[in-house]
Design a protein around this motif. Structure first.
Motif, PDB file in Angstrom:
ATOM      1  N   ASP A 254      -9.881  -1.034  -6.732  1.00 48.07           N
ATOM      2  CA  ASP A 254      -9.108  -0.484  -5.620  1.00 48.07           C
ATOM      3  C   ASP A 254      -7.662  -0.346  -6.107  1.00 48.07           C
ATOM      4  O   ASP A 254      -6.897  -1.321  -6.107  1.00 48.07           O
ATOM      5  N   GLU A 255      -7.335   0.882  -6.543  1.00 50.64           N
ATOM      6  CA  GLU A 255      -6.024   1.138  -7.163  1.00 50.64           C
ATOM      7  C   GLU A 255      -4.882   0.775  -6.212  1.00 50.64           C
ATOM      8  O   GLU A 255      -3.902   0.159  -6.631  1.00 50.64           O
ATOM      9  N   ASP A 256      -5.013   1.163  -4.939  1.00 51.89           N
ATOM     10  CA  ASP A 256      -3.908   0.941  -3.995  1.00 51.89           C
ATOM     11  C   ASP A 256      -3.671  -0.553  -3.775  1.00 51.89           C
ATOM     12  O   ASP A 256      -2.533  -1.017  -3.804  1.00 51.89           O
ATOM     13  N   ALA A 257      -4.774  -1.276  -3.569  1.00 49.99           N
ATOM     14  CA  ALA A 257      -4.615  -2.717  -3.317  1.00 49.99           C
ATOM     15  C   ALA A 257      -4.075  -3.415  -4.570  1.00 49.99           C
ATOM     16  O   ALA A 257      -3.250  -4.329  -4.474  1.00 49.99           O
ATOM     17  N   ALA A 259      -2.167  -2.031  -6.857  1.00 55.46           N
ATOM     18  CA  ALA A 259      -0.756  -1.660  -6.996  1.00 55.46           C
ATOM     19  C   ALA A 259       0.093  -2.470  -6.012  1.00 55.46           C
ATOM     20  O   ALA A 259       1.177  -2.941  -6.360  1.00 55.46           O
ATOM     21  N   ALA A 260      -0.425  -2.646  -4.807  1.00 49.99           N
ATOM     22  CA  ALA A 260       0.330  -3.411  -3.808  1.00 49.99           C
ATOM     23  C   ALA A 260       0.567  -4.845  -4.279  1.00 49.99           C
ATOM     24  O   ALA A 260       1.594  -5.457  -4.002  1.00 49.99           O
ATOM     25  N   THR A 264      -1.982  -5.559 -12.992  1.00 48.40           N
ATOM     26  CA  THR A 264      -2.095  -4.530 -14.042  1.00 48.40           C
ATOM     27  C   THR A 264      -3.037  -4.985 -15.161  1.00 48.40           C
ATOM     28  O   THR A 264      -3.272  -6.181 -15.333  1.00 48.40           O
ATOM     29  N   ILE A 484     -10.911  -5.746  -5.231  1.00 47.66           N
ATOM     30  CA  ILE A 484      -9.692  -5.124  -5.751  1.00 47.66           C
ATOM     31  C   ILE A 484      -9.843  -4.972  -7.267  1.00 47.66           C
ATOM     32  O   ILE A 484      -9.631  -3.903  -7.822  1.00 47.66           O
TER      33      ILE A 484
END
Ligand SMILES: Nc1nc2c(ncn2[C@@H]2O[C@H](COP(=O)(O)O)[C@@H](O)[C@H]2O)c(=O)[nH]1
Ligand SMILES: [Mn+2]
Length: 503
Positions: A254-257, A259-260, A264, A484
């Motif tokens: 889940d890229e958005d979660a 990133a939040a 990385t 995530i």
């Protein structure tokens, strides 16, 4: 066997009339008539075949349970439970979800409900028995088994148990406040994942000596009273399945979660699983000397004293995890740059007003304060949760889905993969499979393991745990969380023989 005359198709032979109920949806049911002639052979086989046909389930997946939730596993079980007019629950592999049978002389148990969330994960009979037993304890209104459910010494692990007017120290266990921390470090995965670097780190790290930092001011700042355990135990991992582990991101789902959270693929992370060491144990000991496994009335002075001591131990365990993470990373000449997750999976908390039992389907209305005991269950109201697999398997960073987190899941997620093998079985099987225990110091994922105790090396081998991927997919399928990122261990610290190490 209680047989029925005239219920066979020919109207004369003796047969059985059974009601089959779909385990996952109790409104799906059907009637099955087994002819007398069929019953001469293998009864279990006949019933399973009938369930497969009627409910369109693959025969190999059919599991049958009686109305108390006991699985009908062999012919003897079938002969005892499959009587005329019996109701049987049919699952397509998942565990049964039935109300706990009220135990004699225990009226409260009638109000309790047992839920097991496990579609694919392995959950064995003794764990279900322990959960059912817990559900029958006075004051227990709800007992939820997560997919990592397994049997403990006397109470189930991987369980969230709600009580009304009672507190059960035994349902939290000795490691009060045990939990999982995840922190980002200043180490980079590109330099850390080199075999020579990992070997060097595995040779050098050591978390056995008492920590030489200023623990007194740390405790004071956190408002924790000094204890006799501070000097020796703070900053140490402890035995059993406690560990400190370096992990890298295997993949982000889940890229958005991610990133939040600032997660990385570049960074190395440190995961710590530890608790309140001897401190929590001493608290449980005090109460079990007096009460055994019995509960304490919430209004009593003893219950209030337990809750106060419990809260202190939870805070202590949190500080302990912080120190362990910092200490380990410090030995690698790096630092913890951010703390991302720190949750406790062994505790007892008061349910908030919006966490109510209205949708739990209880027979009685429960009014007043309800306490939730978690023994190996992660909370769903504190942000992301790291669910570890084993030192040789992936761990899963997940985001709980609060709207679906209700009484039906005990407001909890699994806390790990859960044990598949008892310690003794893992040791015996491990020795047979790996006569040279040193083979276990590198896992199939090529991660390094620091563990100078041969017995523990066997007991904690990855095969001793259930399949973490399966546990996660059960949680996701039940709408309880989403993944995530998947994390891979690169170095796991269990314990070091400091005398040998110093030679
Ligand atoms: N990543 C790792 N996970 C591990 C290791 N040893 C155990 N485990 C997992 O943690 C939970 C913790 O269970 P608890 O009941 O003791 O709180 C366990 O179920 C395993 O899934 C390890 O070395 N690394
Ligand atoms: Mn734990």
């Amino acid at each position: 066997m209680d047989e029925i005359k005239g219920d066979g198709d020919d109207g004369t032979s003796k047969g059985l009339r059974l009601t089959l109920v779909r385990n996952v949806r109790h409104t799906d049911s059907c009637l099955v008539l087994l002819k007398g002639n069929d019953l001469e052979g293998n009864l279990l086989k006949q019933v399973r075949q009938a369930a497969a046909n009627k409910m369109r389930i693959r025969l190999s997946q059919v599991r049958l349970f009686d109305t108390s939730g006991k699985e009908i596993q062999n012919e003897a079980d079938a002969r005892a439970s499959v009587v005329n007019r019996a109701t049987l629950f049919v699952s397509s592999g998942e565990l049964c979800i039935v109300k706990a049978a009220p135990s004699a002389g225990n009226k409260r148990a009638a109000a309790s409900k047992v839920v097991i969330i496990a579609n694919e994960s392995l959950v064995e009979g003794p764990a279900i028995d322990q959960l059912n037993h817990a559900a029958g304890l006075p004051g227990v209104v709800l007992a939820v088994g997560l997919p990592d459910l397994h049997a403990g010494a006397s109470c189930p692990i991987g369980a969230a148990i709600a009580t009304h007017r009672m507190i059960y120290p035994s349902l939290v266990g000795s490691d009060i406040g045990c939990g999982i921390l995840l922190a980002e470090t200043s180490l980079t995965s590109s330099s850390a994942c080199k075999p020579r670097t990992l070997d060097r780190w595995a040779d050098s790290v050591q978390l056995e000596d008492p920590w030489d930092g200023d623990y007194s001011s740390m405790l004071e700042k956190a408002g924790i009273k000094p204890t006799q355990f501070d000097r020796e135990s703070l900053g140490t991992v402890g035995r059993g399945n406690h560990f400190a582990e370096l992990q890298v991101v295997e993949r982000i789902e889940d890229e958005d979660a991610a990133a939040a959270l600032g997660l990385t693929e570049r960074n190395v992370y440190v995961c710590v699983h530890s608790g309140s060491r001897g401190y929590g144990e001493s608290i449980l000991h005090t109460y079990s000397k007096q009460y055994g496994g019995a509960g304490i009335h919430l209004e009593s002075e003893e219950a209030q004293c337990y809750l106060e001591a419990h809260d202190e131990a939870c805070k202590w365990a949190k500080i302990n995890r912080h120190i362990i993470a910092t200490r380990l990373v410090d030995q690698l000449n790096a630092e913890c740059t951010r703390f991302l997750v720190d949750i406790s999976h062994n505790n007892v908390v008061k349910l908030s007003e919006d966490q109510n039992l209205k949708d739990a389907g209880l027979d009685e209305v429960v009014e007043g304060e309800v306490y939730l005991h978690r023994k190996g269950a992660a909370p769903t109201d504190q942000g992301p949760v790291l669910i570890p697999g084993s030192r040789g398997a992936f761990s899963y960073l997940v985001l709980p889905n609060p709207p679906n987190s209700t009484s039906k899941s005990g407001w909890s997620l699994a806390h790990g993969a859960g044990r598949r093998l008892a310690r003794n079985a893992a040791r015996v099987g491990g020795k047979a499979q790996h006569p040279d225990a040193k083979e276990l110091l590198i896992t199939d994922l090529l991660s390094r393991v620091v563990c100078d105790d041969k017995g523990l090396l066997y007991e904690e081998r990855p095969e001793a745990y259930k399949d973490a991927a399966c546990v996660i997919s059960d949680l996701v399928e039940n709408g309880l969380c989403r993944t995530i990122a998947v994390m891979k261990p690169i170095l796991t610290y269990k314990m070091r023989d400091i005398y040998d190490h110093r030679k």
